[in-house]
Each structure stands twice: as C-alpha cells, then as structure tokens.
Motif scaffolding. Sequence first.
Motif, PDB file in Angstrom:
ATOM      1  N   ARG A  45     -27.468   8.606  -0.838  1.00  0.00           N
ATOM      2  CA  ARG A  45     -28.742   8.863  -1.552  1.00  0.00           C
ATOM      3  C   ARG A  45     -28.642   8.048  -2.932  1.00  0.00           C
ATOM      4  NH1 ARG A  45     -31.321  14.510  -2.168  1.00  0.00           N
ATOM      5  NH2 ARG A  45     -31.905  13.631  -0.101  1.00  0.00           N
ATOM      6  N   ALA A  52     -33.616  10.634  -7.825  1.00  0.00           N
ATOM      7  CA  ALA A  52     -33.285  10.314  -6.409  1.00  0.00           C
ATOM      8  C   ALA A  52     -34.665   9.548  -5.894  1.00  0.00           C
ATOM      9  CB  ALA A  52     -33.002  11.612  -5.569  1.00  0.00           C
ATOM     10  N   ASP A  55     -32.984   7.374   0.547  1.00  0.00           N
ATOM     11  CA  ASP A  55     -31.958   7.959   1.648  1.00  0.00           C
ATOM     12  C   ASP A  55     -31.799   6.883   2.609  1.00  0.00           C
ATOM     13  OD1 ASP A  55     -31.544  10.486   0.621  1.00  0.00           O
ATOM     14  OD2 ASP A  55     -33.324  11.077   1.523  1.00  0.00           O
TER      15      ASP A  55
END
Length: 306
Positions: A45, A52, A55
Amino acid sequence: MTSPLPVRRPRAAALAVALLALPSAGLLGASAPARAAEPLAATYRLHIGGLAVLDIVATLEMGDQSYRMEVKAQTEGFLNRLFPWQTVSRSDGAVRGGRLVPAHHSQSSVFREKPRSVTLEYDGQGNVAATVLPTPQEDGREPVPDAERQATYDPLSAFLTVLAASARGEACTRSLPVFDGRRRYDMQFQDVGPRLVGASRYSIFSGTARQCRVSYRPVAGYARTAPGNGFWQRNGAAAERPPADLWLAPVVPGQPPLPVRLETDSDLGAVVIHLTGVTPPDGTPSTGTPPAGSPSAGNPAAPRPR
C-alpha cells in the motif's frame, strides 16, 4: 496539500509499481528448483503525504530456466475519486547462467479514461522492438534512438536482477540500463547497508533490512517541454526524480528477500510504501493489521528507519 494534482498519470504511483514488483527474485540463485515454482504474491500500500492512495499486487513464477511476473495496481481513496488510475504490467523471459534475459514486456494503464500501453519484444541478442500508444510524437517526447535501446532491461526485469544479486549475498550497488518503451534511463543502485525498520501497524514487517538507494540518470525519450509539476518532479524539472530508498529483507522462511518498504519525496509530500501481505507458494497468506477507519484517516507513514 499545497501542490496541484498532476495532469498526467500519477508518477509516484507509476514508479512504485516498478519498484515493488519484485517478489521472490532470489529464486534465480543456485538453489532454484528444476521445475517452475508456484506463484509467490505480495501486496503493498502506497501513501503520499500520509494518505493511502494506491494498492499493489505483485506475483511471480520463477523456475531454473524462465520467469514470469505480473503486477497490478489501482488508485484508492480520495485519489481514485478524483483521478482514477489502474495499471497492469507483465514481464517474462529466460534465465541463462543466473542472468535474466527478457523476452516480452507489456504495460497498460487507464488514466482519466485515456488508455496508454507499451509492448516490448526482445530477440535475445540485445535488440528490442517497441509498440507504444500514444506514440512519442503524440506524447510530446523525443523517440529513443535504436542504438540507445540495445542491451537494455525492462523495468521489472531490472529490479529482479538486483534482487537476485541480493539473494546471493551480493551488495545491491550497480547501474542497469533500462528502456521502458518511452524513456531510456539508467537505474543506479547504492548499497547503504543493514538498517532497522521499525514496527508499524501498516506493515507486516519489522526488523533488520538491507537498504538500497535508487536513483535515475535520464538518457533519452523525455518530454520536449516540462509539463509542470508532477508527483516525482521537483521545482518543475520534468526529468528529475528524487532518489528512493528501498529496504530488502527475508519475510517468508525458506524464501529470498522481498522489498519490505520504500520511501521517497514528491511535490505532494513524503511517499511511503508498506508491505501489507505475502502469500508464499504453499498458499498460506500472511497479512498485517489494516489501518483503522477509512484509507485517508490518520497518518500511516511511520517514522523513517535509520
């Protein structure tokens, strides 16, 4: 966040895919099995400025005579809502005397509903043919001359070469010529030595890892004019990328080192990538505790390891 989001595809995300598409390269060592191994998968990640945003899932099948990799990545959280981006990269080739010889490489992505793709075909003698959409002329960049493509690696095979050396106990210091279909650059690795990676709830790994510093020397194929600020640009320099620090360490017993963390800088803030899970060939996954709340909650970037 003071800098505008880039108009072009996310540069930090794109390079992260290349930097972390590396599981199990050490199977190139003398202990490689006689048959093709079952796939090893690792998930990562990526955080930018504490958020964030990406991915990554990387898988590799490695035998004593051939290798095959696939890397998938997709934006998430606020970035996916504003600028959705997804990409798939694949590389395969032969293993000859412990050396990787690329055969095929492809990369496709969609950013703001606009597709981009690269296909590289190698003849085993150092020559490579490239099919790129959009073309360099449409993309506002100088084409890479044929002479500059000779004896180059695709980005994934270049990193596998470094991890193979690490698994053999060699330092990561080396310079590798890379042609990614659009740009020709040298990836320069400097071995910093063992460092302690602190525990973080955003990663499944903590402990001692070997730190490698990765920098880029542009050679050819860059934009004719600077397009403005981007994730990897500093002070508007289109070809300039800050160095990245990559940590490699054993994660799965009996398996070679994996990338466990990556850090670099960008106009939008610190870029930190954590290893979030590993599925070894026996199929038993190992995953860390996911961040609490939404992907954009809190500050997931742990203190930098020293």
